[in-house]
Each structure stands twice: as C-alpha cells, then as structure tokens.
Design a protein around this motif. Structure first.
Motif, PDB file in Angstrom:
ATOM      1  N   ASN A   1      14.193   1.921   1.468  1.00 16.37           N
ATOM      2  CA  ASN A   1      13.936   3.207   0.976  1.00 16.37           C
ATOM      3  C   ASN A   1      13.055   3.622  -0.283  1.00 16.37           C
ATOM      4  O   ASN A   1      12.850   4.889  -0.724  1.00 16.37           O
ATOM      5  CB  ASN A   1      15.531   3.843   0.625  1.00 16.37           C
ATOM      6  N   GLU A   2      12.218   2.685  -0.863  1.00 18.00           N
ATOM      7  CA  GLU A   2      11.493   2.970  -1.864  1.00 18.00           C
ATOM      8  C   GLU A   2      10.206   3.398  -1.277  1.00 18.00           C
ATOM      9  O   GLU A   2       9.773   3.123   0.007  1.00 18.00           O
ATOM     10  CB  GLU A   2      11.100   1.710  -2.690  1.00 18.00           C
ATOM     11  N   LYS A   3       9.436   4.776  -1.978  1.00 20.46           N
ATOM     12  CA  LYS A   3       8.352   5.249  -1.154  1.00 20.46           C
ATOM     13  C   LYS A   3       7.358   4.962  -1.884  1.00 20.46           C
ATOM     14  O   LYS A   3       7.141   4.341  -2.924  1.00 20.46           O
ATOM     15  CB  LYS A   3       8.693   6.813  -1.085  1.00 20.46           C
ATOM     16  N   ILE A   4       5.967   5.216  -1.152  1.00 20.55           N
ATOM     17  CA  ILE A   4       4.757   5.117  -1.719  1.00 20.55           C
ATOM     18  C   ILE A   4       3.913   6.339  -1.741  1.00 20.55           C
ATOM     19  O   ILE A   4       4.155   7.129  -1.075  1.00 20.55           O
ATOM     20  CB  ILE A   4       3.929   3.987  -1.094  1.00 20.55           C
ATOM     21  N   TYR A   5       2.837   6.385  -2.610  1.00 20.97           N
ATOM     22  CA  TYR A   5       1.939   7.366  -2.453  1.00 20.97           C
ATOM     23  C   TYR A   5       0.780   6.831  -1.750  1.00 20.97           C
ATOM     24  O   TYR A   5       0.374   5.712  -2.291  1.00 20.97           O
ATOM     25  CB  TYR A   5       1.332   7.721  -3.886  1.00 20.97           C
ATOM     26  N   ARG A   6       0.523   7.300  -0.977  1.00 21.66           N
ATOM     27  CA  ARG A   6      -0.831   6.727  -0.163  1.00 21.66           C
ATOM     28  C   ARG A   6      -2.011   7.661  -0.293  1.00 21.66           C
ATOM     29  O   ARG A   6      -2.037   9.041  -0.201  1.00 21.66           O
ATOM     30  CB  ARG A   6      -0.550   6.868   1.411  1.00 21.66           C
ATOM     31  N   ILE A   7      -2.946   7.351  -0.943  1.00 26.94           N
ATOM     32  CA  ILE A   7      -4.327   7.790  -1.151  1.00 26.94           C
ATOM     33  C   ILE A   7      -5.297   7.472  -0.305  1.00 26.94           C
ATOM     34  O   ILE A   7      -5.835   6.449  -0.309  1.00 26.94           O
ATOM     35  CB  ILE A   7      -4.723   7.779  -2.672  1.00 26.94           C
TER      36      ILE A   7
ATOM     37  N   GLU B   1       6.116   4.758  -5.460  1.00 20.78           N
ATOM     38  CA  GLU B   1       6.439   6.058  -6.126  1.00 20.78           C
ATOM     39  C   GLU B   1       7.023   5.636  -7.765  1.00 20.78           C
ATOM     40  O   GLU B   1       6.685   6.407  -8.666  1.00 20.78           O
ATOM     41  CB  GLU B   1       7.569   6.750  -5.432  1.00 20.78           C
ATOM     42  N   LYS B   2       7.573   4.430  -7.727  1.00 20.27           N
ATOM     43  CA  LYS B   2       8.558   4.141  -9.090  1.00 20.27           C
ATOM     44  C   LYS B   2       7.588   4.078 -10.267  1.00 20.27           C
ATOM     45  O   LYS B   2       8.008   4.187 -11.314  1.00 20.27           O
ATOM     46  CB  LYS B   2       9.107   2.867  -8.852  1.00 20.27           C
ATOM     47  N   TYR B   3       6.180   3.840  -9.915  1.00 17.02           N
ATOM     48  CA  TYR B   3       5.191   3.544 -11.036  1.00 17.02           C
ATOM     49  C   TYR B   3       4.628   4.890 -11.551  1.00 17.02           C
ATOM     50  O   TYR B   3       3.772   5.034 -12.361  1.00 17.02           O
ATOM     51  CB  TYR B   3       3.787   2.573 -10.726  1.00 17.02           C
ATOM     52  N   VAL B   4       4.637   5.887 -10.734  1.00 16.87           N
ATOM     53  CA  VAL B   4       4.030   7.137 -11.027  1.00 16.87           C
ATOM     54  C   VAL B   4       4.925   8.257 -11.579  1.00 16.87           C
ATOM     55  O   VAL B   4       6.341   8.150 -11.349  1.00 16.87           O
ATOM     56  CB  VAL B   4       3.542   7.831  -9.580  1.00 16.87           C
ATOM     57  N   HIS B   5       4.218   9.089 -12.273  1.00 16.91           N
ATOM     58  CA  HIS B   5       4.904  10.183 -12.963  1.00 16.91           C
ATOM     59  C   HIS B   5       5.563  11.246 -12.068  1.00 16.91           C
ATOM     60  O   HIS B   5       4.792  11.252 -10.813  1.00 16.91           O
ATOM     61  CB  HIS B   5       4.097  11.051 -13.907  1.00 16.91           C
TER      62      HIS B   5
ATOM     63  N   GLN C   1      -6.963  -5.738  -0.553  1.00 18.53           N
ATOM     64  CA  GLN C   1      -6.520  -6.538  -2.058  1.00 18.53           C
ATOM     65  C   GLN C   1      -5.202  -5.926  -2.602  1.00 18.53           C
ATOM     66  O   GLN C   1      -4.771  -4.698  -2.519  1.00 18.53           O
ATOM     67  CB  GLN C   1      -7.749  -5.879  -3.114  1.00 18.53           C
ATOM     68  N   LEU C   2      -4.673  -6.966  -3.027  1.00 21.14           N
ATOM     69  CA  LEU C   2      -3.324  -6.641  -3.860  1.00 21.14           C
ATOM     70  C   LEU C   2      -3.579  -6.701  -5.517  1.00 21.14           C
ATOM     71  O   LEU C   2      -3.823  -7.736  -5.804  1.00 21.14           O
ATOM     72  CB  LEU C   2      -2.197  -7.281  -3.385  1.00 21.14           C
ATOM     73  N   HIS C   3      -3.317  -5.616  -6.153  1.00 19.18           N
ATOM     74  CA  HIS C   3      -3.647  -5.476  -7.469  1.00 19.18           C
ATOM     75  C   HIS C   3      -2.487  -5.873  -8.355  1.00 19.18           C
ATOM     76  O   HIS C   3      -1.274  -5.193  -8.020  1.00 19.18           O
ATOM     77  CB  HIS C   3      -4.356  -4.439  -7.920  1.00 19.18           C
ATOM     78  N   TYR C   4      -2.487  -6.622  -9.552  1.00 21.52           N
ATOM     79  CA  TYR C   4      -1.471  -6.957 -10.445  1.00 21.52           C
ATOM     80  C   TYR C   4      -1.705  -6.707 -11.644  1.00 21.52           C
ATOM     81  O   TYR C   4      -2.904  -6.442 -12.014  1.00 21.52           O
ATOM     82  CB  TYR C   4      -1.129  -8.402 -10.308  1.00 21.52           C
ATOM     83  N   ASP C   5      -0.693  -6.261 -12.494  1.00 26.75           N
ATOM     84  CA  ASP C   5      -0.806  -5.920 -13.917  1.00 26.75           C
ATOM     85  C   ASP C   5      -0.862  -7.501 -14.589  1.00 26.75           C
ATOM     86  O   ASP C   5      -0.671  -8.332 -14.013  1.00 26.75           O
ATOM     87  CB  ASP C   5       0.408  -4.933 -14.384  1.00 26.75           C
ATOM     88  N   ASP C   6      -0.835  -7.155 -16.009  1.00 29.09           N
ATOM     89  CA  ASP C   6      -0.961  -8.522 -16.903  1.00 29.09           C
ATOM     90  C   ASP C   6       0.400  -9.131 -16.650  1.00 29.09           C
ATOM     91  O   ASP C   6       0.594 -10.159 -17.758  1.00 29.09           O
ATOM     92  CB  ASP C   6      -1.230  -8.199 -18.192  1.00 29.09           C
ATOM     93  N   LYS C   7       1.414  -8.358 -16.143  1.00 23.98           N
ATOM     94  CA  LYS C   7       2.676  -9.246 -16.102  1.00 23.98           C
ATOM     95  C   LYS C   7       2.957  -9.873 -14.704  1.00 23.98           C
ATOM     96  O   LYS C   7       4.026 -10.102 -14.278  1.00 23.98           O
ATOM     97  CB  LYS C   7       4.028  -8.344 -16.500  1.00 23.98           C
ATOM     98  N   ASP C   8       2.123  -9.875 -13.886  1.00 26.06           N
ATOM     99  CA  ASP C   8       2.252 -10.371 -12.525  1.00 26.06           C
ATOM    100  C   ASP C   8       3.128  -9.402 -11.503  1.00 26.06           C
ATOM    101  O   ASP C   8       3.201 -10.015 -10.511  1.00 26.06           O
ATOM    102  CB  ASP C   8       2.645 -12.024 -12.535  1.00 26.06           C
ATOM    103  N   ASN C   9       3.024  -8.128 -11.807  1.00 22.07           N
ATOM    104  CA  ASN C   9       3.721  -7.194 -11.013  1.00 22.07           C
ATOM    105  C   ASN C   9       2.888  -6.675  -9.904  1.00 22.07           C
ATOM    106  O   ASN C   9       1.560  -6.303 -10.369  1.00 22.07           O
ATOM    107  CB  ASN C   9       4.327  -6.067 -11.665  1.00 22.07           C
ATOM    108  N   PRO C  10       3.055  -6.723  -8.767  1.00 21.97           N
ATOM    109  CA  PRO C  10       1.922  -6.011  -7.861  1.00 21.97           C
ATOM    110  C   PRO C  10       2.272  -4.712  -7.929  1.00 21.97           C
ATOM    111  O   PRO C  10       3.191  -4.001  -7.711  1.00 21.97           O
ATOM    112  CB  PRO C  10       2.561  -6.504  -6.196  1.00 21.97           C
ATOM    113  N   ILE C  11       0.891  -4.014  -8.394  1.00 18.42           N
ATOM    114  CA  ILE C  11       0.953  -2.583  -8.499  1.00 18.42           C
ATOM    115  C   ILE C  11       0.439  -1.822  -7.413  1.00 18.42           C
ATOM    116  O   ILE C  11       1.284  -0.561  -7.296  1.00 18.42           O
ATOM    117  CB  ILE C  11       0.037  -2.247  -9.780  1.00 18.42           C
ATOM    118  N   PHE C  12      -0.764  -2.060  -6.880  1.00 26.59           N
ATOM    119  CA  PHE C  12      -1.078  -1.376  -5.699  1.00 26.59           C
ATOM    120  C   PHE C  12      -1.749  -2.089  -4.638  1.00 26.59           C
ATOM    121  O   PHE C  12      -2.139  -3.208  -4.874  1.00 26.59           O
ATOM    122  CB  PHE C  12      -1.777  -0.064  -6.145  1.00 26.59           C
ATOM    123  N   TYR C  13      -1.854  -1.674  -3.568  1.00 24.15           N
ATOM    124  CA  TYR C  13      -2.319  -2.371  -2.314  1.00 24.15           C
ATOM    125  C   TYR C  13      -3.496  -1.536  -1.894  1.00 24.15           C
ATOM    126  O   TYR C  13      -3.371  -0.315  -1.381  1.00 24.15           O
ATOM    127  CB  TYR C  13      -1.257  -2.675  -1.538  1.00 24.15           C
ATOM    128  N   SER C  14      -4.602  -2.066  -1.740  1.00 23.17           N
ATOM    129  CA  SER C  14      -5.689  -1.313  -1.231  1.00 23.17           C
ATOM    130  C   SER C  14      -6.440  -1.781   0.177  1.00 23.17           C
ATOM    131  O   SER C  14      -6.444  -2.874  -0.003  1.00 23.17           O
ATOM    132  CB  SER C  14      -6.677  -1.053  -2.049  1.00 23.17           C
TER     133      SER C  14
END
Length: 239
Positions: free
Chosen positions: A121-127, A147-151, A208-221
């Motif tokens: 049930n977690e959603k994503i923003y698709r751009i 969605e959880k990462y976005v304002h 590509q799967l992009h990670y932050d400096d804490k190794d969290n997967p942030i966005f997939y492109s």
C-alpha cells in the motif's frame, strides 16, 4: 604477401571519404547499385562493408528509408561518473530543458515495489519527461520516488532531480547501481519522443537504482537514450 579483403578496402575508403568531407554527417548515401558502381565493387562486397560500418556506428541503415552517414553523438559521458543529466548537458556547453512532463501519484507495480523495498500500500510518485539539449530531445526518462520521501505538496520545478532531492528534501544521492540494456525504440513510444527515424531502431535503456549516503534506495529510474545523440564510454584499467 597477403591482401586485405575487398570489403575492408571499401570500409577504409568510406571512412576516408567521411574524414575528407566528401561524405558529410547525416548525408543520405546513393542506392546500393549507385554506390557499388562508384566504388567499383560488387553489391555483395558493399553490403559486407556496410554491415561492418553499421556495427561500428559509422552509418545508420533504416529499412525502407535508406543508408545515412551517422552524426557524431552530441553528448558523451563516462559510465563511471554519476552526474545529473542537467549537469551533463551543461558540461557539453548546451542548455538543458524539459518537456512533456507528467507527474502522478500511483500504486507501484510488483517489480517497482520490490526494487524500492516498499511495504504493501505504499505509493510512488512517477515522473515522466523528455530531456532536451538546446531544444533537441535526447532522453526520455521515467523516475519513481516513494511518496514517503516527498513533501505533502509535491511540486517538481527543477530541471535536475538530484538538485530537487538535495535542495527541497535534504536527500543526497551518493551512488547508483545501473543496468545497461539495448531495447527496441518502439518501447514506450521512445522513437516518437526522441524523434528517431523508425520504431525499429534500437535505444539504450539505462535502469538505475539510486541510493543516499545511508544506503537507502531513494528512487528508481528508466532512462531511454537515443544512440544518435548519446555515447557512453568507460575507462578500463589493467590490474
């Protein structure tokens, strides 16, 4: 003394004609019959030379349209460097742009949810958007951000997604894991979006799967590049 096969001589001759300006980038070549006569070779020899030249990216052949001298790619990048498309275009001395942008909040597909490690049930923003260099379409990209990462009020107005994440959300992209896949340009109507001559052409898909400096997967492109406009290279060192 060994003699080079006839088709290799033709390959060298055509490359020399391009180097001297006798054949120009983007120029359509005469028919096989005319070209074979011009080079004084058989059509079979010419076809083999064309096959090699096409494999090397010197010419482009389009079924039902003709054979063209390939244009040098307008953007080149090393694969070992993670850089935003915006900065990459700017480094080439061109102006980056965006068109045909579509943003939606949606339920991810099973593969997207797995890649981004999402809970049910977690959603994503698709751009979805087409990136341009000096107004010329060079890349069609699809980005998915949980969605959880976005304002609450998601307003993506930056050219660079990296810059938006860092500036507006405080998320710094540190590295990415990438797959490079050749695909038919008809996928997702890439040939239309990038103004390619035919949907039977091949585009380069960089997933590509992009990670932050804490190794969290942030966005997939999923980034679809026109090989006529982009060229990637990698520096390999002997170990």
């Amino acid at each position: 003394m060994a003699f080079a096969p006839r088709y290799e001589i033709v390959v060298k001759k055509i490359k020399e004609m391009i180097r001297t300006g006798e054949l120009l980038q983007g120029e359509k070549l005469p028919s096989e019959i005319e070209m074979a006569k011009r080079l004084n070779v058989s059509r079979a020899t010419l076809r083999e030379a064309f096959r090699i030249l096409e494999d090397e990216g010197v010419i482009n052949r389009y079924h039902g349209i003709g054979t063209f001298i390939a244009k040098s790619p307008i953007i080149k990048s090393g694969m070992e460097e993670l850089i935003s498309i915006t900065k990459l275009i700017e480094k080439q001395g061109m102006k980056p742009g965006t068109k045909d942008i579509e943003v939606s909040l949606t339920q991810p597909g099973e593969r997207e949810a797995t890649i981004l490690n999402l809970l049910p049930n977690e959603k994503i923003y698709r751009i979805e958007r087409v990136r341009t260099a000096d107004g010329e379409p060079v890349l069609f990209c699809i980005d998915r951000i949980p969605e959880k990462y976005v304002h609450k009020n998601f307003e993506f107005k930056e050219e660079s997604l990296f810059k938006y994440l860092h500036k507006d959300l405080g998320i710094y992209i540190s590295y990415a894991v990438s797959d490079i896949i050749p695909v038919k340009a008809q996928a997702a109507d890439v040939y239309k979006k990038l103004k390619m001559k035919s949907k039977s052409n091949v585009a380069l898909l960089l997933e590509q799967l992009h990670y932050d400096d804490k190794d969290n997967p942030i966005f997939y492109s999923s980034n679809y590049f026109s090989p006529e406009k982009f060229r990637f290279y990698i520096v390999r060192k002997r170990i």
